[in-house]
Design a protein around this motif. Structure first.
Motif, PDB file in Angstrom:
ATOM      1  N   GLY A 190      -2.498  22.305  -7.431  1.00 14.19           N
ATOM      2  CA  GLY A 190      -1.860  23.754  -8.151  1.00 14.19           C
ATOM      3  C   GLY A 190      -1.494  23.547  -9.280  1.00 14.19           C
ATOM      4  N   GLN A 191      -0.748  22.566  -9.597  1.00 12.81           N
ATOM      5  CA  GLN A 191      -0.007  22.381 -10.917  1.00 12.81           C
ATOM      6  C   GLN A 191      -0.964  21.927 -11.877  1.00 12.81           C
ATOM      7  OE1 GLN A 191       3.025  22.944 -11.540  1.00 12.81           O
ATOM      8  NE2 GLN A 191       2.771  22.530 -13.680  1.00 12.81           N
ATOM      9  N   LEU A 192      -1.914  21.200 -11.495  1.00 13.69           N
ATOM     10  CA  LEU A 192      -3.063  20.625 -12.431  1.00 13.69           C
ATOM     11  C   LEU A 192      -3.960  21.758 -12.766  1.00 13.69           C
ATOM     12  CD1 LEU A 192      -5.002  18.278 -13.606  1.00 13.69           C
ATOM     13  CD2 LEU A 192      -6.122  18.270 -11.639  1.00 13.69           C
ATOM     14  N   LEU A 193      -3.968  22.582 -12.097  1.00 14.41           N
ATOM     15  CA  LEU A 193      -4.931  23.923 -12.309  1.00 14.41           C
ATOM     16  C   LEU A 193      -4.298  24.907 -13.350  1.00 14.41           C
ATOM     17  CD1 LEU A 193      -6.553  24.975  -8.781  1.00 14.41           C
ATOM     18  CD2 LEU A 193      -7.693  24.193 -10.780  1.00 14.41           C
ATOM     19  N   ILE A 195      -4.140  23.230 -16.682  1.00 20.73           N
ATOM     20  CA  ILE A 195      -5.760  23.426 -17.581  1.00 20.73           C
ATOM     21  C   ILE A 195      -5.970  24.741 -17.996  1.00 20.73           C
ATOM     22  CG2 ILE A 195      -7.987  23.558 -16.979  1.00 20.73           C
ATOM     23  CD1 ILE A 195      -7.785  21.031 -15.316  1.00 20.73           C
ATOM     24  N   ALA A 196      -5.248  25.603 -16.970  1.00 19.60           N
ATOM     25  CA  ALA A 196      -5.637  27.207 -17.426  1.00 19.60           C
ATOM     26  C   ALA A 196      -4.587  27.753 -18.297  1.00 19.60           C
ATOM     27  CB  ALA A 196      -5.501  28.143 -15.921  1.00 19.60           C
ATOM     28  N   LYS A 197      -3.531  27.415 -18.323  1.00 17.42           N
ATOM     29  CA  LYS A 197      -2.456  27.870 -19.211  1.00 17.42           C
ATOM     30  C   LYS A 197      -2.732  27.127 -20.625  1.00 17.42           C
ATOM     31  CE  LYS A 197       1.092  29.496 -16.022  1.00 17.42           C
ATOM     32  NZ  LYS A 197       2.512  29.492 -15.712  1.00 17.42           N
ATOM     33  N   GLY A 198      -2.782  25.916 -20.740  1.00 16.91           N
ATOM     34  CA  GLY A 198      -3.022  24.900 -21.974  1.00 16.91           C
ATOM     35  C   GLY A 198      -4.188  25.011 -22.533  1.00 16.91           C
ATOM     36  N   ALA A 201       0.950  -1.098  -0.065  1.00 14.45           N
ATOM     37  CA  ALA A 201       0.002  -0.023   0.051  1.00 14.45           C
ATOM     38  C   ALA A 201       0.738   1.087  -0.061  1.00 14.45           C
ATOM     39  CB  ALA A 201      -0.931  -0.108   1.351  1.00 14.45           C
ATOM     40  N   LYS A 202       0.606   1.966  -0.851  1.00 16.19           N
ATOM     41  CA  LYS A 202       1.331   3.292  -1.102  1.00 16.19           C
ATOM     42  C   LYS A 202       0.897   4.197   0.089  1.00 16.19           C
ATOM     43  CE  LYS A 202       4.025   2.192  -4.529  1.00 16.19           C
ATOM     44  NZ  LYS A 202       5.352   2.083  -4.533  1.00 16.19           N
ATOM     45  N   LYS A 203       1.894   5.179   0.705  1.00 15.70           N
ATOM     46  CA  LYS A 203       1.280   5.981   1.534  1.00 15.70           C
ATOM     47  C   LYS A 203       0.816   7.244   0.766  1.00 15.70           C
ATOM     48  CE  LYS A 203       3.423   8.972   5.260  1.00 15.70           C
ATOM     49  NZ  LYS A 203       4.540   9.422   6.026  1.00 15.70           N
ATOM     50  N   PRO A 204      -0.306   7.857   1.197  1.00 14.08           N
ATOM     51  CA  PRO A 204      -1.110   8.790   0.478  1.00 14.08           C
ATOM     52  C   PRO A 204      -0.248  10.047   0.809  1.00 14.08           C
ATOM     53  CG  PRO A 204      -2.074   8.375   2.339  1.00 14.08           C
ATOM     54  CD  PRO A 204      -1.165   7.193   2.417  1.00 14.08           C
ATOM     55  N   PRO A 205      -0.098  11.157  -0.131  1.00 14.66           N
ATOM     56  CA  PRO A 205       0.611  12.490   0.143  1.00 14.66           C
ATOM     57  C   PRO A 205       0.163  13.198   1.106  1.00 14.66           C
ATOM     58  CG  PRO A 205      -0.517  12.419  -2.021  1.00 14.66           C
ATOM     59  CD  PRO A 205      -0.625  11.071  -1.569  1.00 14.66           C
ATOM     60  N   ASN A 206       0.946  13.922   1.993  1.00 15.70           N
ATOM     61  CA  ASN A 206       0.406  14.985   2.830  1.00 15.70           C
ATOM     62  C   ASN A 206      -0.358  15.871   2.321  1.00 15.70           C
ATOM     63  OD1 ASN A 206       2.573  16.619   2.004  1.00 15.70           O
ATOM     64  ND2 ASN A 206       3.717  15.737   3.500  1.00 15.70           N
ATOM     65  N   LYS A 207      -0.914  16.769   3.089  1.00 17.45           N
ATOM     66  CA  LYS A 207      -1.723  17.952   2.693  1.00 17.45           C
ATOM     67  C   LYS A 207      -0.968  19.017   1.666  1.00 17.45           C
ATOM     68  CE  LYS A 207      -5.132  21.494   3.830  1.00 17.45           C
ATOM     69  NZ  LYS A 207      -4.682  22.219   3.109  1.00 17.45           N
ATOM     70  N   LYS A 208       0.258  19.154   2.172  1.00 15.17           N
ATOM     71  CA  LYS A 208       1.163  20.195   1.393  1.00 15.17           C
ATOM     72  C   LYS A 208       1.437  19.576   0.034  1.00 15.17           C
ATOM     73  CE  LYS A 208       5.640  22.674   1.663  1.00 15.17           C
ATOM     74  NZ  LYS A 208       6.801  22.827   2.350  1.00 15.17           N
ATOM     75  N   LYS A 209       1.806  18.570  -0.113  1.00 15.08           N
ATOM     76  CA  LYS A 209       2.109  17.839  -1.571  1.00 15.08           C
ATOM     77  C   LYS A 209       0.788  17.594  -2.319  1.00 15.08           C
ATOM     78  CE  LYS A 209       5.116  16.484  -2.825  1.00 15.08           C
ATOM     79  NZ  LYS A 209       6.329  17.175  -3.688  1.00 15.08           N
ATOM     80  N   LEU A 210      -0.080  17.421  -1.567  1.00 19.43           N
ATOM     81  CA  LEU A 210      -1.527  17.362  -2.271  1.00 19.43           C
ATOM     82  C   LEU A 210      -2.071  18.952  -2.967  1.00 19.43           C
ATOM     83  CD1 LEU A 210      -4.039  15.152  -0.167  1.00 19.43           C
ATOM     84  CD2 LEU A 210      -3.160  14.709  -2.608  1.00 19.43           C
ATOM     85  N   ASP A 211      -1.837  19.888  -2.204  1.00 19.61           N
ATOM     86  CA  ASP A 211      -2.017  21.065  -2.644  1.00 19.61           C
ATOM     87  C   ASP A 211      -1.129  21.650  -3.841  1.00 19.61           C
ATOM     88  OD1 ASP A 211      -3.876  21.651  -0.644  1.00 19.61           O
ATOM     89  OD2 ASP A 211      -2.858  22.449   0.595  1.00 19.61           O
ATOM     90  N   GLU A 212       0.126  21.286  -3.593  1.00 14.04           N
ATOM     91  CA  GLU A 212       0.958  21.368  -4.833  1.00 14.04           C
ATOM     92  C   GLU A 212       0.549  20.646  -6.084  1.00 14.04           C
ATOM     93  OE1 GLU A 212       5.877  20.472  -5.671  1.00 14.04           O
ATOM     94  OE2 GLU A 212       5.040  20.108  -3.723  1.00 14.04           O
ATOM     95  N   ILE A 213       0.120  19.531  -6.000  1.00 12.49           N
ATOM     96  CA  ILE A 213      -0.231  18.646  -7.167  1.00 12.49           C
ATOM     97  C   ILE A 213      -1.343  19.323  -7.585  1.00 12.49           C
ATOM     98  CG2 ILE A 213      -0.866  16.336  -8.123  1.00 12.49           C
ATOM     99  CD1 ILE A 213       0.720  15.216  -5.769  1.00 12.49           C
TER     100      ILE A 213
END
Length: 490
Positions: A106-109, A112-115, A92-104
């Motif tokens: 944010g990069q997804l947004l 989507i916005a720039k592309g 079982a993979k350890k889920p990322p912490n909140k800081k890493k989730l926010d970073e991911i």
């Protein structure tokens, strides 16, 4: 201290120092105790997506473990066990912490916005699968645009082409469909799609080609093009019929190629409706002009949306009638009626000249029930995962019965059924005597005799099928006899 093990590949080392620096975040980690526990804990908490190898040398101390004197004063040394208990992280993979989730996120947004990507991309199964696979391979690097265009895409296309060719060549019969069109850049294309029943007895469709066609669209040129395509895919002797529109050049090309031609029933219905609706062309043109007004006038469109909200209407957009798009006339008028009150209110305020009078509304409301069967049958006959040729005669009979019973108090509406009846008679009058249509309807267990209105056509089709089956039996017996004779001679 000895620097063995793959864990050291993630840190910067210096001789004699009691601390090392992380290559990713620059954090200083103490190694003064002689254990790699600090390094491992840092990687798992701060960089959970970075792959760590399960190296035996990393599971024991990199220096002699702290030991205690035994009763005999001798030193005990840690021994490396040949067997290791698997850790939970292996399953079982350890889920990322909140800081890493926010970073991911944010990069997804940003992507989507720039592309200018659609929001629905995050719901695409293939995109979600890609993210899942990449999360398991942190070292993966995206290919360059050049690698995609010159290597990955051509290799994948060639692999798919080979698999498709093997699949198509394994079937007994193929029914190609073909169409030609002109792009916005004024480039001419011709596409050919093969429809067949695969080895799993399921309907399949494969796009054989979509090529630019710069020659004149004569029957001879189109015939040569189609022959090249079917020969390339090895299906020249497997074609049962070719489906196309009723343009004389493509019908001539199919005939010259020695194939049976089948006209697209849905396209014929669309043309029939387009030729009948000029009876209400003045009303249709007025509706189109109102739709165009809202499409080109941003304030009017916002006002319409606000009016829909005030009237508790669903948020719907007006549709435009397009000659080449099937059912577009019906869809335009249907949506127009649904938004009648909102349209009337906004037009009265912003463009009074476009107000639709009451008699025109009555015509629109009377035309919709007349066009609805054509709309529903077009959708039914356009299915891709089932055989639809056997439904054509049945659908024609249903339309004829509907038109014969249709009535309206509006004189202008009653002019339309007459035009539609004439069109149906011209295009589909002797369809029950067409060998391909009639036999498909007869052999469909849902219809059989019920699919025919003409008793003589039914009897003729039954006798023809009986004759063909009898000839097949005689031919099969003759082949068996000849084979037996050949065996005896040997």
């Amino acid at each position: 201290m000895p620097k063995r093990g793959s864990i050291w590949g993630h840190f910067k080392q210096s001789d004699g120092a009691k601390k090392v620096k992380c290559k990713y975040c620059g954090a200083a980690i103490s190694i003064s105790g002689g254990s790699l526990g600090n390094l491992r804990r840092h990687m798992k908490s701060k960089h959970p997506f970075t792959a760590l190898e399960n190296d035996d040398e990393e599971d024991i101390a990199m220096v002699d473990l702290m030991s205690e004197p035994d009763k005999g004063g001798q030193q005990l040394r840690a021994e490396k066990s040949p067997f290791k208990q698997p850790k939970m992280t292996a399953y079982a993979k350890k889920p990322p912490n909140k800081k890493k989730l926010d970073e991911i996120d944010g990069q997804l947004l940003k992507m989507i916005a720039k592309g200018h990507h659609a929001l629905r991309n995050v719901e695409e199964p293939d995109f979600r699968k890609l993210i899942e696979i990449v999360s398991q391979c942190p070292g993966y690097k995206l290919p360059t645009r050049q690698k995609l265009s010159k290597k990955l895409i051509p290799e994948t296309c060639e692999e798919l082409r080979i698999n498709m060719k093997e699949s198509i060549q394994a079937v007994e019969a193929v029914c190609p469909t073909t169409d030609a069109w002109t792009s916005r850049n004024n480039a001419h294309y011709v596409a050919v799609t093969a429809h067949y029943v695969n080895s799993d007895n399921a309907m399949s469709s494969s796009l054989l080609c979509c090529k630019d066609f710069n020659d004149r669209h004569t029957s001879e040129n189109l015939r040569n093009f189609l022959k090249d395509v079917v020969c390339e895919w090895g299906i020249a002797n497997k074609i049962s019929a070719v489906v196309s529109d009723n343009a004389p050049n493509i019908v001539g090309a199919i005939t010259q190629g020695g194939w049976r031609s089948v006209g697209c029933f849905a396209r014929c219905l669309n043309l029939l409706v387009q030729k009948a609706t000029p009876e209400i062309s003045d009303i249709k043109d007025k509706v189109k002009s109102i739709v165009e007004f809202f499409r080109r006038n941003a304030p009017a469109l916002r006002k319409l949306e606000q009016m829909e909200e005030q009237l508790n209407f669903p948020n719907l957009k007006l549709k435009q009638d397009v000659v080449t798009r099937w059912n577009s006339t019906y869809e335009m008028l249907e949506r127009f009626i649904k938004l009648k009150d909102a349209i009337t209110a906004v037009v009265a305020i912003m463009r009074p000249k476009l107000i639709v009078d009451q008699s025109s509304w009555e015509v629109i409301e009377g035309v919709l029930p007349l066009l609805k069967p054509f709309y529903e049958i077009t959708i039914e006959i356009s299915a891709e995962k089932c055989v639809t040729l056997s439904k054509v005669i049945v659908c024609r009979n249903l339309i004829n019965n509907f038109l014969s019973k249709f009535s309206s108090e509006n004189r202008k509406v009653m002019d339309l059924p007459k035009c539609l009846k004439q069109g149906m008679q011209i295009r589909f009058d002797r369809l029950e005597y067409n060998e391909l249509y009639a036999e498909c309807t007869f052999l469909d267990p849902r219809f059989k005799q019920q699919g025919f209105q003409n008793e003589n056509a039914f009897e003729y089709t039954k006798n023809e099928l009986s004759r063909k089956i009898l000839n097949e039996d005689i031919l099969a017996q003759r082949i068996v006899i000849e084979d037996d004779g050949a065996i005896e001679e040997d």
